[in-house]
Enzyme design. Structure first.
Site, PDB file in Angstrom:
ATOM      1  CD1 TRP A 104     -11.863 -27.432  33.544  1.00  0.00           C
ATOM      2  CD2 TRP A 104     -12.643 -29.533  33.637  1.00  0.00           C
ATOM      3  NE1 TRP A 104     -13.227 -27.370  33.661  1.00  0.00           N
ATOM      4  CE2 TRP A 104     -13.735 -28.633  33.718  1.00  0.00           C
ATOM      5  CE3 TRP A 104     -12.904 -30.896  33.691  1.00  0.00           C
ATOM      6  CZ2 TRP A 104     -15.062 -29.070  33.839  1.00  0.00           C
ATOM      7  CZ3 TRP A 104     -14.224 -31.337  33.808  1.00  0.00           C
ATOM      8  CH2 TRP A 104     -15.274 -30.439  33.883  1.00  0.00           C
ATOM      9  CG  ASP A 174      -8.454 -30.241  28.360  1.00  0.00           C
ATOM     10  OD1 ASP A 174      -9.111 -29.785  27.409  1.00  0.00           O
ATOM     11  OD2 ASP A 174      -8.962 -30.498  29.473  1.00  0.00           O
ATOM     12  CE  LYS A 198     -15.622 -26.203  28.069  1.00  0.00           C
ATOM     13  NZ  LYS A 198     -16.755 -26.001  28.898  1.00  0.00           N
TER      14      LYS A 198
HETATM   15  N1  PMP Z   1     -11.396 -29.799  30.097  1.00  0.00           N
HETATM   16  C1  PMP Z   1     -11.731 -28.497  30.144  1.00  0.00           C
HETATM   17  C2  PMP Z   1     -10.650 -27.468  30.057  1.00  0.00           C
HETATM   18  C3  PMP Z   1     -13.073 -28.142  30.260  1.00  0.00           C
HETATM   19  O1  PMP Z   1     -13.414 -26.849  30.320  1.00  0.00           O
HETATM   20  C4  PMP Z   1     -14.072 -29.147  30.318  1.00  0.00           C
HETATM   21  C5  PMP Z   1     -15.543 -28.825  30.385  1.00  0.00           C
HETATM   22  N2  PMP Z   1     -15.940 -27.752  31.067  1.00  0.00           N
HETATM   23  C6  PMP Z   1     -13.660 -30.485  30.297  1.00  0.00           C
HETATM   24  C7  PMP Z   1     -12.323 -30.772  30.168  1.00  0.00           C
HETATM   25  C8  PMP Z   1     -14.662 -31.608  30.409  1.00  0.00           C
HETATM   26  O2  PMP Z   1     -15.420 -31.651  29.263  1.00  0.00           O
HETATM   27  P1  PMP Z   1     -16.661 -32.637  29.104  1.00  0.00           P
HETATM   28  O3  PMP Z   1     -17.738 -32.136  29.977  1.00  0.00           O
HETATM   29  O4  PMP Z   1     -16.973 -32.511  27.642  1.00  0.00           O
HETATM   30  O5  PMP Z   1     -16.211 -33.992  29.473  1.00  0.00           O
END
Ligand code: PMP
Length: 364
Positions: A104, A174, A198
């Site tokens: 991420w 994040d 989550k």
């Molecule tokens: N950052 C993290 C730490 C994540 O776990 C996720 C989703 N799994 C995201 C960003 C991306 O999120 P989204 O699919 O809502 O754009």
């Protein structure tokens, strides 16, 4: 009704039963509204109260100081990768620091680079993203526009135990996969974002906590929907927000306050849950191999390998047949991933730990 499984999905993930049941009860007619929250104006008094309650629950759970705003935005956490750089990097003569601990963080860097200069101040890539850095390993720029990190890397299962010290540089984070899973000191941060799907609700809404001085940095001329200042001035109601998702966030945060008793309590439960799985890994004599180094292990996403990919596929299939779903690791790393967010009950982790012991006995 079909039986609910033990849901180890990484996200969207399981939600607390109490929140789902309340939503189910009020689905056709929210008290006083005579219609579902999905069916009424986002400018109605009823929805306004829901929005304010969702915000104030987050403020209460985290003791958010008064110089911060809680916002709800759309576009997923992925949109934040771009929006942060647009609002805080664009037009400055500075670069932004990024601590890279997993998939991420890589995506956050990719988007930020489209807006300006980015320095990767530590990367775990060569190590296969199996740990987070020590403070002494960070090559920080005291003049950076901000420093971004990911508290919990959902795919690899590595988690910061405490936030990095970046001095006076605004700390941007994040927190998508561990927001509201443990207490933390908001005042150490300039900007926090978390996709809801989550720990705190369904997909479609992102919680943001922004310090007031960051709002003053937003450059002129941004598109309205990407402008944090405008969103804050309009109290997250510049356009139609994801009303139902915000409503569920309100119910989940209410559950955290009333049924669980706050973040210290949920952290204790989360530690107990994670220990069940990590003990099963550590006690397996090497049959199960944890991905993360022990001091960086995630309380939210437990990741491990088996002796072969065939055994991993068998494990996932047989676990599913035994009522435990969502255990296949992310396609980029393989193996097994058990996501055990706030709503996962201790019994779910006990069931999985027992299954791990039995599986090893039969297949070891
Ligand atoms: N950052 C993290 C730490 C994540 O776990 C996720 C989703 N799994 C995201 C960003 C991306 O999120 P989204 O699919 O809502 O754009």
């Amino acid at each position: 009704m079909e039986q609910r499984v033990h849901n180890f999905s990484a996200g969207p993930a399981g939600l607390p039963l109490a929140a789902l049941e309340e939503a189910q009860r009020d689905l056709l007619a929210y008290p006083g509204a005579g219609a579902s929250i999905m069916e009424i104006s986002h400018r109605s008094k009823t929805f306004e109260a829901v929005l304010q309650a969702a915000k104030s629950n987050i403020v209460q759970l985290l003791s958010v100081p008064s110089n911060y705003k809680v916002l709800f935005v759309q576009g997923g956490a992925s949109m934040q990768f771009s929006q942060i750089a647009m609002n805080f990097l664009r037009g400055t003569d500075k670069s932004a620091d990024y601590i890279l601990t997993g998939a991420w963080g890589s995506k956050a860097i990719k988007e930020a680079k489209k807006e300006g200069a980015v320095r990767t101040v530590w990367s775990g890539k060569e190590l296969g993203f199996n740990r987070v850095p020590a403070q002494s390993e960070l090559d920080l720029d005291a003049n950076a526009a901000y420093c971004h990190f990911t508290t919990n890397e959902t795919i690899e299962g590595v988690q910061f135990q405490t936030e990095p010290n970046v001095g006076g540089v605004p700390l941007v984070c994040d927190m998508s996969s561990d927001f509201l899973s443990r207490p933390f000191d908001v005042s150490k941060y300039a900007f926090i974002y978390a996709g809801a799907q989550k720990n705190i609700g369904p997909a479609g809404v992102v919680a943001v906590i922004i310090r007031d001085d960051m709002l003053a940095r937003v450059p002129e001329g941004l598109h309205s929907m990407l402008d944090y200042k405008l969103i804050a001035e309009n109290d997250s109601l510049y356009n139609t927000p994801p009303c139902f998702a915000i409503y569920i966030v309100m119910l989940v945060t209410k559950w955290l306050i009333n049924d669980i008793g706050g973040l210290a309590k949920i952290e204790a439960i989360n530690r107990q849950k994670a220990a069940l799985l990590y003990d099963a890994i550590d006690g397996s004599g090497g049959y199960y191999r944890g991905h993360a180094q022990k001091d960086c292990r995630s309380l939210m996403n437990v990741t491990w390998r088996l002796p072969s990919e065939e055994l991993e596929a068998k494990f996932v299939k047989e676990a599913k047949a035994a009522g435990m779903d969502g255990l296949k690791g992310h396609r980029s790393v393989g193996g097994i991933r058990a996501s055990i967010y706030n709503a996962m009950p201790v019994e779910g982790c006990k069931a999985l730990a027992d299954f791990m012991t039995e599986f090893k006995a039969k297949n070891g």
